[in-house]
Design a protein around this motif. Structure first.
Motif, short mmCIF file in Angstrom:
data_model
loop_
_atom_site.label_atom_id
_atom_site.label_comp_id
_atom_site.label_asym_id
_atom_site.label_seq_id
_atom_site.Cartn_x
_atom_site.Cartn_y
_atom_site.Cartn_z
N ASP A 3 1.03 -1.29 0.01
CA ASP A 3 0.24 -0.39 0.41
C ASP A 3 0.84 1.15 -0.05
N GLU A 5 0.59 5.69 -0.24
CA GLU A 5 -0.68 6.86 0.00
C GLU A 5 0.23 8.12 -0.17
N SER A 125 -8.37 4.98 -5.33
CA SER A 125 -7.67 4.05 -4.71
C SER A 125 -7.18 3.10 -6.50
N ARG A 138 -3.24 4.41 -2.36
CA ARG A 138 -4.22 5.11 -1.88
C ARG A 138 -3.93 6.76 -2.32
#
Length: 460
Positions: A3, A5, A125, A138
């Motif tokens: 992940d 961001e 996302s 994201r």
């Protein structure tokens, strides 16, 4: 799944995407750029830059051939020899240099570049299939800047002897015979380049004129030059059959069937937004004819999702995408910006070149005055030995405000930004006429066209 961001995610590393990412990052915005191919996008890698490099090589070779065939302006040389593979390698080196420059810009700006294919989960996302696995990014804001792709014709799928512009620019051997389907700017630019390099070129166009978006007086010099280069032009013609093994292209021309034997077919009939495989169906985006609708701030119908460049309605031009990229970067960074441009300049790198800014004759709703000054009376054009073409000014009759400027002639691409500046600044013809233009330069044709309306031309 890893992940990531960020505050801004840009999908697409072409001119609009990398400008947006770099500008935003330099203003302190945490930015990630995702690119499926090479940085620079279509324009840098397989479009604008390599095509202009090839056009330049073609012009050099054609000049040398004319110098060998009886001399040119007092210069005679031995018969030139073209090493097409070496010329292509030189073009590739120029592209690589510029692409490395874009990579360096991203690094200096602090942009995190991720190589891979992006797919929307939702408006905040995005999954990215990269060489190292799947990433989930994201983002507070997402920019769609994935450009466009060439249109295929029924019965002429790309592959083998059927080329799109990228395929033509990647050729390692010069085709002896080349058929070009489409007489828009891409077809004319590349068709002319290959003809000047020595290919026997035939251009097939469904419309009654080349570059049908422009008026006949603007395109007539280009059409004349096609004949000088030995290019066969078939207007009002439609391809009806293609036999790949035999290299036989059949087309209807004014109701009569014609058969053309060719080594390659270059299809240049338009481009479409490149949105396939992006998952835009997961988003609530308002679309028109396959394009993403945006407002003056490049915002789509979904909050936090922006779109720029060829995926949006408007001219498919790299500099329009760059201008839109600047707007989005400023907005995401907290600064006011919006589309308030009056005009978007356009250039056809044909021979001679065509430059267009603003309105064309016949487009304005108000009464206008049109003046046109020919390059045959321009000292610089005469010294260059190339006097084909003119500069034309379209001004509003009631206050002389310039609404459009067009030019066709040698090197007019280098004049087009000055044309755009005149329109963006709201100048009148008297402003141009009162500005001293250096002599001898091609730009004096703009001065003379303005003087024709303001008082009288000095050389008209």
């Amino acid at each position: 799944m890893t992940d990531l961001e960020c505050r801004l995610l840009v999908i697409g590393g072409g001119p609009g995407g990398y400008v947006c990412a770099s500008r935003a990052a330099r203003m302190g915005v945490d930015t990630i750029l995702v690119e499926a191919g090479r940085l620079g996008g279509t324009c840098l890698n397989i479009g604008c830059i390599p095509s202009k490099a090839l056009i330049h090589v073609a012009a050099l070779f054609d000049t040398a051939r004319r110098q060998a065939a009886g001399g040119m302006q007092g210069i005679s040389v031995a018969e030139p020899v073209l090493d097409f593979a070496a010329a292509q390698e030189d073009c590739a080196e120029k592209v690589a240099t510029l692409r490395a420059g874009v990579g360096g810009l991203m690094e200096r700006s602090g942009v995190k570049v991720v190589q891979g294919h992006a797919w929307f989960r939702d408006g905040k996302s995005v999954e990215v299939e990269s060489e190292t696995g799947t990433l989930l990014v994201r983002a507070e804001n997402v920019v769609i800047a994935t450009g466009a792709r060439p249109v295929e014709l029924p019965g002429l799928p790309f592959g083998g002897k059927v080329l799109d512009s990228a395929g033509a620019l990647a050729l390692t051997e010069l085709p002896e015979r080349l058929a070009v389907v489409g007489a828009g700017y891409i077809g004319l630019e590349l068709g002319t380049a290959f003809a000047r390099l020595g290919s026997a070129v035939t251009i097939i166009e469904a419309a009654a004129r080349i570059l049908p978006q422009y008026d006949d007086s603007l395109t007539r010099p280009v059409r004349r030059r096609l004949g000088d280069f030995g290019i066969a032009l078939e207007l009002n013609s439609n391809v009806t059959d293609w036999q790949a093994r035999e290299g036989r292209l059949t087309f209807q021309s004014d109701g009569a069937e014609q058969v053309l034997e060719t080594d390659a077919v270059l299809v240049t009939v338009g481009r479409l937004p490149n949105l396939d495989g992006l998952g835009v169906g997961e988003l609530a985006l308002r679309m028109t004819d396959g394009f993403i609708e945006i407002d003056e701030h490049c915002r789509t119908s979904m909050r936090g999702v922006y779109a720029i460049g060829d995926v949006t309605p408007g001219e498919m031009l790299a500099h329009r995408a760059m201008a839109q990229g600047e707007i989005v970067a400023d907005i995401v960074a907290g600064h006011a910006n919006g589309w308030d441009r009056t005009c978007v300049p356009a250039v056809c790198f044909t021979d001679p070149e065509i430059a267009v800014v603003g309105l064309l004759p016949g487009e304005p709703s108000e009464e206008t005055v049109v003046s046109q000054f020919a390059f045959r009376a321009n000292g610089r054009a005469v010294t260059l030995g190339d006097t084909e073409g003119f500069v034309r000014i379209l001004a509003r009759k009631r206050d002389h405000v310039i609404l459009g400027i067009q030019a066709v002639g040698p090197g007019v691409s280098e004049l087009v930004s000055g044309f755009a500046l005149a329109i963006e600044a709201g100048l009148r013809v008297e402003d141009i006429a009162a500005t001293i233009h250096a002599h001898p330069t091609l730009s004096e044709a703009l001065l003379e066209a303005a003087l024709m309306q303001a008082s009288m031309a000095n050389h008209g």
